[in-house]
Design a protein around this motif. Structure first.
Motif, PDB file in Angstrom:
ATOM      1  N   GLN A 172       0.811  -1.214   0.000  1.00 17.87           N
ATOM      2  CA  GLN A 172       0.000   0.000   0.000  1.00 17.87           C
ATOM      3  C   GLN A 172       0.848   1.269   0.000  1.00 17.87           C
ATOM      4  OE1 GLN A 172      -3.251  -0.618  -0.375  1.00 17.87           O
ATOM      5  NE2 GLN A 172      -2.639  -2.779  -0.263  1.00 17.87           N
ATOM      6  N   ALA A 173       2.174   1.127   0.021  1.00 12.95           N
ATOM      7  CA  ALA A 173       3.033   2.298   0.168  1.00 12.95           C
ATOM      8  C   ALA A 173       3.172   3.100  -1.109  1.00 12.95           C
ATOM      9  CB  ALA A 173       4.414   1.869   0.650  1.00 12.95           C
ATOM     10  N   SER A 174       3.052   2.438  -2.268  1.00  7.79           N
ATOM     11  CA  SER A 174       3.323   3.130  -3.520  1.00  7.79           C
ATOM     12  C   SER A 174       2.709   2.373  -4.685  1.00  7.79           C
ATOM     13  CB  SER A 174       4.841   3.257  -3.735  1.00  7.79           C
ATOM     14  OG  SER A 174       5.430   1.961  -3.794  1.00  7.79           O
ATOM     15  N   HIS A 175       2.697   3.030  -5.834  1.00  7.45           N
ATOM     16  CA  HIS A 175       2.304   2.363  -7.066  1.00  7.45           C
ATOM     17  C   HIS A 175       3.130   2.925  -8.215  1.00  7.45           C
ATOM     18  CE1 HIS A 175      -0.211   6.035  -7.241  1.00  7.45           C
ATOM     19  NE2 HIS A 175      -0.170   5.888  -8.554  1.00  7.45           N
ATOM     20  N   VAL A 176       3.151   2.183  -9.320  1.00  9.74           N
ATOM     21  CA  VAL A 176       3.968   2.552 -10.477  1.00  9.74           C
ATOM     22  C   VAL A 176       3.096   3.212 -11.533  1.00  9.74           C
ATOM     23  CG1 VAL A 176       5.371   1.643 -12.369  1.00  9.74           C
ATOM     24  CG2 VAL A 176       5.644   0.729 -10.060  1.00  9.74           C
ATOM     25  N   GLU A 177       3.583   4.311 -12.089  1.00  9.41           N
ATOM     26  CA  GLU A 177       2.905   4.970 -13.203  1.00  9.41           C
ATOM     27  C   GLU A 177       3.839   5.014 -14.410  1.00  9.41           C
ATOM     28  OE1 GLU A 177       1.375   8.812 -12.241  1.00  9.41           O
ATOM     29  OE2 GLU A 177      -0.112   8.034 -10.815  1.00  9.41           O
ATOM     30  N   VAL A 178       3.434   4.376 -15.506  1.00  6.95           N
ATOM     31  CA  VAL A 178       4.196   4.384 -16.752  1.00  6.95           C
ATOM     32  C   VAL A 178       3.227   4.670 -17.896  1.00  6.95           C
ATOM     33  CG1 VAL A 178       5.732   3.113 -18.272  1.00  6.95           C
ATOM     34  CG2 VAL A 178       5.754   2.599 -15.831  1.00  6.95           C
TER      35      VAL A 178
END
Length: 395
Positions: A307-313
């Motif tokens: 839940q700390a982060s997510h990836v955006e590409v």
């Protein structure tokens, strides 16, 4: 057509041992088994090479603990005869994997124990899915060069220079590629080795002399996955001393870098065939989902807290900025004499200019890793990445 036999190395002595295990699980699940016969070779934290241990394909990035290479009842030690090159991989018998004094693992040796060794057959190439020291730093690459074995990834120089952030900055600066301002110190000799407190006082003076402004990041020069990194918010000798001590647990060479007001953008670089121009992916960004007062993207944020982060590409940036990131990543990849694959991490400043932060010559292949995610968005599937990397070194 006979399948080509590929040794997949994973684990190792570095702090990133478990991340290597998860990366290897991804590689082994994705490798084209109609064309390649993978031979998983694990390296324990103490440095023992084994085959027939726990199947890495079962490992996942979940639960309260991370996997590691351990000696199971079926495991056999691996012994290498450098002189035999591609035919120099042997397996011993499990009984020879006994614990010696102080828990040190004992290995069979060529010579009087030769009768217990069985050839693992001809090896066509090696895929060293190893992160950090003793694997990503040119050591294993040098071993494979001596054996005359093709291997996936960067060569000895690029691996060593990119592993050491101090020398990465020297090479990139010489190539005209901007890097973050900072200084390098020797934790062994600060303040004459008198005390950690005295070292903190000396660090305050060195930071002032270099004209660095706070916050600063104190980090080991040769480590990865944010191990040993501390953010120091203001001028405080005790905080600098504690940060130095934490970094020195991983490397005696320590960097103190000025904190940059910027977004960290990562770009995957792919160069499977020597002599071709490197390809770059759409740049991506790790977006933190924690409260804004968290210090920085640490190890737990990367791997232990979904839940700390997510990836955006691609990253949410103007197209011209994304293209500049790609161009800078390709320049840095070339300047460091990289080959095969790397992930170039850059800072995008508010004015749109670019600084290179670091280069990872064997980026993570875990399910949440930027490298495969960036290429999938750009148009190259995970399976194809693995296939092209292996085919590239077999040509």
């Amino acid at each position: 057509m006979a399948k080509q036999r590929i040794v997949v190395l994973y684990g190792g002595r570095a702090d990133e041992h478990s991340i290597s295990c998860i990366s290897a699980a991804g590689v082994l699940r994705a490798i084209d088994r109609d064309r390649f016969e993978p031979i998983p070779v694990g390296i324990t934290r103490l440095g023992t090479w084994i085959v027939d241990g726990e199947d890495p394909r079962n490992w996942e990035l979940s639960g309260d603990s991370l996997p590691q290479v351990s000696i199971t009842p079926s495991a056999r030690p691996v012994v290498i005869d450098l002189a035999q090159g591609a035919d120099g991989f042997y397996a011993g018998v499990h009984e020879e994997l006994s614990d010696g004094e102080a828990g040190a693992e004992q290995l069979p040796t060529l010579g009087q124990e030769t009768r217990s060794l069985t050839s693992l057959g001809h090896i066509d190439a090696v895929f060293p899915v190893l992160h950090g020291p003793y694997g990503e730093d040119g050591t294993v690459q040098g071993l494979l060069e001596m054996m005359g074995l093709p291997y996936v990834g960067c060569g000895v120089f690029a691996s060593a220079a990119c592993m050491d952030k101090h020398f990465t900055k020297i090479v990139l600066s010489a190539a005209g590629i901007p890097v973050a301002p900072g200084i390098t110190v020797d934790a062994r000799t600060l303040a004459g080795g008198e005390s950690i407190e005295a070292a903190g006082d000396e660090l305050v003076g060195l930071v002032r002399e270099a004209g660095l402004t706070y916050p600063v990041f104190v980090k080991p020069s040769r480590a990865g996955s944010s191990f040993g990194v501390t953010k120091v918010e203001s001028e405080n000798a005790k905080d600098l001393a504690r940060a130095l001590f934490e970094a020195s647990r991983h490397d005696w060479r320590v960097l103190i870098e000025q904190g940059i007001t910027a977004r960290e953008i990562e770009c995957a670089v792919f160069d499977p065939v020597a002599g071709q121009e490197p390809q770059t992916s759409w740049p991506g960004e790790i977006v933190l989902d924690r409260p804004a007062d968290d210090a920085f993207y640490d190890f737990d944020s990367k791997y232990m807290d979904a839940q700390a982060s997510h990836v955006e590409v691609p990253a949410n940036l103007p197209d011209e900025t994304l293209q500049l990131v790609r161009q800078t990543a390709a320049r840095a990849f070339t300047a460091m004499d990289c080959h095969g694959l790397s992930r170039v991490d850059s800072f995008v400043l508010p004015d749109g200019s670019i600084m290179v932060n670091e280069i990872n010559t064997m980026p993570g292949f875990t399910p949440i890793s930027m490298y495969p995610k960036a290429w999938e968005t750009t148009g190259i599937a995970y399976v194809d990445i693995i296939t092209q990397l292996i085919e590239g070194v077999l040509q």
